[in-house]
Each structure stands twice: as structure tokens, then as C-alpha cells.
Design an enzyme around this catalytic site. Structure first.
Site, PDB file in Angstrom:
ATOM      1  N   ASP A   1       5.048   3.651  10.628  1.00  0.00           N
ATOM      2  CA  ASP A   1       6.373   3.811  10.011  1.00  0.00           C
ATOM      3  C   ASP A   1       6.239   4.559   8.676  1.00  0.00           C
ATOM      4  O   ASP A   1       5.285   4.340   7.934  1.00  0.00           O
ATOM      5  CB  ASP A   1       6.998   2.423   9.789  1.00  0.00           C
TER       6      ASP A   1
ATOM      7  N   HIS B   1       7.510  -4.175   4.770  1.00  0.00           N
ATOM      8  CA  HIS B   1       7.643  -4.940   6.019  1.00  0.00           C
ATOM      9  C   HIS B   1       7.177  -6.365   5.781  1.00  0.00           C
ATOM     10  O   HIS B   1       6.006  -6.587   5.483  1.00  0.00           O
ATOM     11  CB  HIS B   1       6.757  -4.344   7.124  1.00  0.00           C
TER      12      HIS B   1
ATOM     13  N   SER C   1       3.381  -1.781   4.270  1.00  0.00           N
ATOM     14  CA  SER C   1       3.445  -3.016   5.073  1.00  0.00           C
ATOM     15  C   SER C   1       2.245  -3.896   4.757  1.00  0.00           C
ATOM     16  O   SER C   1       2.178  -4.468   3.670  1.00  0.00           O
ATOM     17  CB  SER C   1       3.595  -2.724   6.569  1.00  0.00           C
TER      18      SER C   1
END
Lengths: 280, 186
Positions: free
Chosen positions: B130, B37, B10
Site C-alpha cells: 500500500d 495501518h 504499517s
């Protein structure tokens, strides 16, 4: 942690097939040709939530307890949606589709897979602003009766409204979204005149057939859950349901490319996935 | 022997990928499937940019698309990307997982189910948790697990969570990753 891993993944595949065959025979809901990765996630999460060890146990419970099946049915349906989801789609709809709709005296619209209704009301607001709503009959359908009840109510969480308002502005909305609802405690209630042209009905895309001839079909982010052959079947159902030059609106990541209806539609907006049924 | 590489990242991820992807060899034999992300923004600009600087083709993954060797795929913004057993992609608009859609956990878990022990999972820089459980699933299925060394990551949070939860096999500096993958697939 689930009881399934690499050592028994073949077994899981067999059990999932039996589960969906059982559900089809017992209840008529057909998930046999849904994409497996998503549905497996949902099944494994239901096992954990209900303290079940195997999918075979889940099948046993589903077959014998209709009330439990209803719970499981909710697990399997995707009810994540927004008002004016993908604002550019609604913008394109205003620019490319509305002028065409204005040439019709009466417009029949089928919103297939309407879930909890946010996108149907978005469409109703757009049509209202374009002066078309009174000429429309919108059929909003879903296989899940529970979400249809929520859709009929038209009551949503106040907390979501900021996001919806942003979407509405980006979509080219002409007023304020708050003109269309009343706030009550933590909820908002949509104006009743928005639903006067909408009929909510139970319809299953997988197992039911054509139910009306329509000018426009909107079915966004439903086909992504289907395997290719089922996508073809449903797209053919849409083709059959549309009048010549009728409009088909799919989700931004859905396509008719490489499907059996590819040659039967022309492209109106390649990015927003808006198509028009060819006359011949 | 491996059949696919999956990468999750991300914050700082695009810069990290700009280091890794252009350095992969021209005949890289595996698909590279990436969950980055980027909020609800469009993928187009950086996919075009990466296409220009990479030897391998770079594209957004599409539903039902067969996964091909030597292609770099990105999860579309605001959709979960899943690998099916027939080694094609499927998409979902299911609710966010770890506040993320696309979620790295979902990509990694479905990749583990599809590729079994034939997948390499990599967690790079990132600012949330995540991917840690997805990487753990890959490890449980016997696949290879790699993290970017958190000490040198633009944001150490994601590789650190992955380290703690998945106990990955390999820890590498960003600059070493491409070379490692080139050798692994020779």
C-alpha cells in the site's frame, strides 16, 4: 493510468460538475453535493473499466444509455457493510435505547441508507432478543433498487459469517448468530421472521422529503459522503421526521457538531453517536 | 512553499513515528497527515501517547474538518481518509484497497489532487505494498517523494515497493527524516 493529471485537473473539475448536473437533469439522482474526492475516484475507475478517455465521453454515454447509467449508479453507491458493524454501537443501543423503546406500545423505525440490509437484520435480531420486534415497524430505505432487492432476499455469503458472528458476540448478542440463519451451499439465508416487520422501500435522502413520523432513525456512514450543506439538509429532514424525544443513530465518525441541528438534539452516547431530539 | 506532509506506514510504523514526530520543531508550518495501518483497533491510546511526547497537537482526522497547519492528523481506523479540494477531510467506508482501510494510496492520491505539487509524501516501514501507487501519483503531480531507507526499516516491504513503483526523489534513514522536514519548511 488515467488521462487526468495535474495539467488538466481544472478541466476534470468542470467535467465532473457537468456530469452530475447531467445525471440530475436526466435521471433525478443528485450527486452534486457529494464529497468530491471519493466520487472522483469512482468516476476515474469507471473510465478505465469502460475504456473511456474523458468524463465528457462518460457523460455522453450516461445520458444516452439508461442501462449504462444503472451500471454507473452502482459505482457511485457504497455497498460495503457488515452485520453488527461497530459492535459497541449495538451494545450501547441495548443499554441506552432499548429501555426507552420498551416504554412505547408501538415503535416506528427508519433505517435510511440500508444498502444490502446487513445492518437492518442486525437491528431486527437485537429487537427480537429484547422482545420488541413484534411492536416495531421498520422502514429500510435506499436509493439503489438493486441493493434493496438483495436486502429483501436476506441471503449472504457463508464466508462472511465468521466476521459477522464475532461482531454479534462483541455486540452483546444473547444466542448464536447461526440460530438466525440456514446454510445452503456457499450462502446463508436469514430466518424469514426477522423480516416480517421490515418494509424495504426506495427513498432518496437527497431529493425526497419526509415520508413518516418515526421514533428512531438509524443512518450510519451515509452522511460522511455528503458535503456540509447537504449534511445539514439531511439532518434537518431527520429532525423533522422524529417525534419529540426520538432517537437518531449516526455512524461512529459522523457528528452533529457544527451542523445546523446541533442545538436541537441532546447527546445520549457521544462515542457511538446516539442523539435524542429535544422536546422544544 | 509546500502545504502539507502525508505519511504512510504499517508494520513498525508507530515506533518510527515516535522517532519522527517529537523531533519536529514547535512552529512546524505544515499539517502532517498520517495513514497508519492498525487494523480495527482504536487510535485513542497512541494518539494520547503521541500528544504527550510531541510539541505539535496530535488528533484523529474528522470528516469536513478544515486541515490546519502545525497539526498532526491520523486516519481513523477502518475508514479511508481523503483530502478534498477545499483542503478539508472526508471519510469513506469504501472497500479495502491493498487489503487496507485506511489505505495509504487513497490518502496520497487525494492529497495529490488537492495540493498538486505542494505536498510531500513519505513512505516508512511497512509489510505490504500500500502507498506505492499513491506516492507515484504525488510524484506525477510534482510533489516531493521520500522513503525510509528499506535496508534499515523494521519491515522493508513497503518502502521497497514504493522505491520500485514511484522511484522517489529522496531516501533517508529514519533518524534523518525529522531534521530534513524541519529544514525543508524553514
Amino acid at each position: 493510468m488515467s488521462n487526468y493529471d495535474e495539467s488538466n485537473s481544472e478541466l476534470l473539475t468542470i467535467e465532473l460538475n457537468l456530469l452530475f448536473e447531467g445525471i440530475y437533469q436526466r435521471y433525478g439522482y443528485d450527486f452534486r453535493n457529494y464529497s468530491k474526492a471519493h466520487i472522483r475516484r469512482r468516476v476515474l475507475s469507471r473510465l478505465a473499466l469502460s475504456n473511456l478517455t474523458t468524463v465528457t465521453e462518460l457523460l455522453d454515454k450516461v445520458l444516452r444509455e439508461p442501462e449504462f447509467f444503472k451500471v454507473f449508479l452502482d459505482d457511485l453507491s457504497i455497498n460495503v457493510t457488515e452485520m453488527f458493524r461497530d459492535p459497541q454501537f449495538y451494545q450501547s443501543f441495548r443499554e441506552n435505547i432499548v429501555p426507552k423503546l420498551k416504554t412505547y406500545t408501538f415503535i416506528k423505525i427508519w433505517h435510511a441508507g440500508c444498502s444490502t440490509g446487513e445492518e437492518v437484520y442486525s437491528l431486527a435480531i437485537l429487537l427480537h432478543e429484547e422482545g420488541l420486534l413484534d411492536r416495531c415497524q421498520i422502514y429500510a430505505t435506499d436509493f439503489n433498487r438493486k441493493v434493496l432487492e438483495i436486502a429483501k432476499e436476506g441471503v449472504y455469503q457463508k464466508a462472511e459469517m465468521e466476521q459477522f458472528e464475532n461482531n454479534y458476540i462483541k455486540s452483546g448478542g444473547q444466542h448464536k448468530l447461526s440460530d438466525y440463519y440456514k446454510s445452503m451451499y456457499g450462502s446463508v439465508i436469514l430466518r424469514k421472521d426477522l423480516s416480517k416487520r421490515i418494509v424495504f422501500a426506495d427513498h432518496n435522502l437527497v431529493t425526497d422529503s419526509v415520508f413518516a413520523e418515526v421514533n428512531l432513525i438509524m443512518c450510519r456512514n451515509v452522511l460522511i459522503y455528503f458535503e456540509k450543506q447537504l449534511q445539514n439538509k439531511v439532518l434537518n429532514l431527520f429532525h423533522e421526521s422524529l417525534i419529540p424525544s426520538g432517537i437518531l443513530c449516526l455512524g461512529t465518525k459522523e457528528s452533529i457538531k457544527f451542523t445546523s441541528v446541533d442545538s436541537k438534539f441532546e447527546i445520549v452516547d457521544p462515542k457511538q453517536k446516539i442523539f435524542k431530539k429535544k422536546i422544544i | 512553499m509546500y502545504q502539507a506532509i502525508v505519511i504512510g506506514t504499517s508494520f513498525g510504523g508507530l515506533e518510527a513515528l515516535k522517532t519522527i514526530l517529537p523531533a519536529l520543531k514547535e512552529d512546524f508550518p505544515l499539517p502532517i497527515i498520517i495513514c497508519l495501518h492498525i487494523g480495527e483497533h482504536n487510535n485513542e491510546v497512541f494518539i494520547r501517547h503521541l500528544s504527550e511526547i510531541c510539541k505539535l497537537p496530535v488528533k484523529e482526522a474528522e470528516g469536513n474538518e478544515p486541515i490546519l497547519p502545525g497539526v498532526v492528523y491520523f486516519a481513523p481506523p477502518n475508514y479511508h481518509l481523503q483530502v478534498e479540494a477545499d483542503l478539508s477531510f472526508s471519510l469513506s467506508t469504501d472497500k479495502k484497497l491493498n487489503f487496507s482501510r485506511p489505505s495509504i494510496d487513497i490518502l496520497f492520491e487525494t492529497a495529490a489532487w488537492a495540493y498538486k505539487d505542494k505536498v510531500v509524501g513519505i513512505i516508512l516501514t511497512g509489510a505490504n505494498s500500500d502507498g506505492a501507487h499513491g506516492l507515484k501519483t504525488i510524484k506525477e503531480f510534482g510533489g516531493k517523494t521520500i522513503i525510509q531507507n528499506p535496508c534499515h526499516a523494521a519491515s522493508p516491504v513497503m518502502p521497497r515497493f514504493a522505491l520500485k513503483i514511484a522511484k522517489p526523489e529522496v531516501r533517508l534513514h529514519l533518524e534523518e527524516i525529522a531534521n530534513y522536514l524541519n529544514k525543508l519548511t524553514t
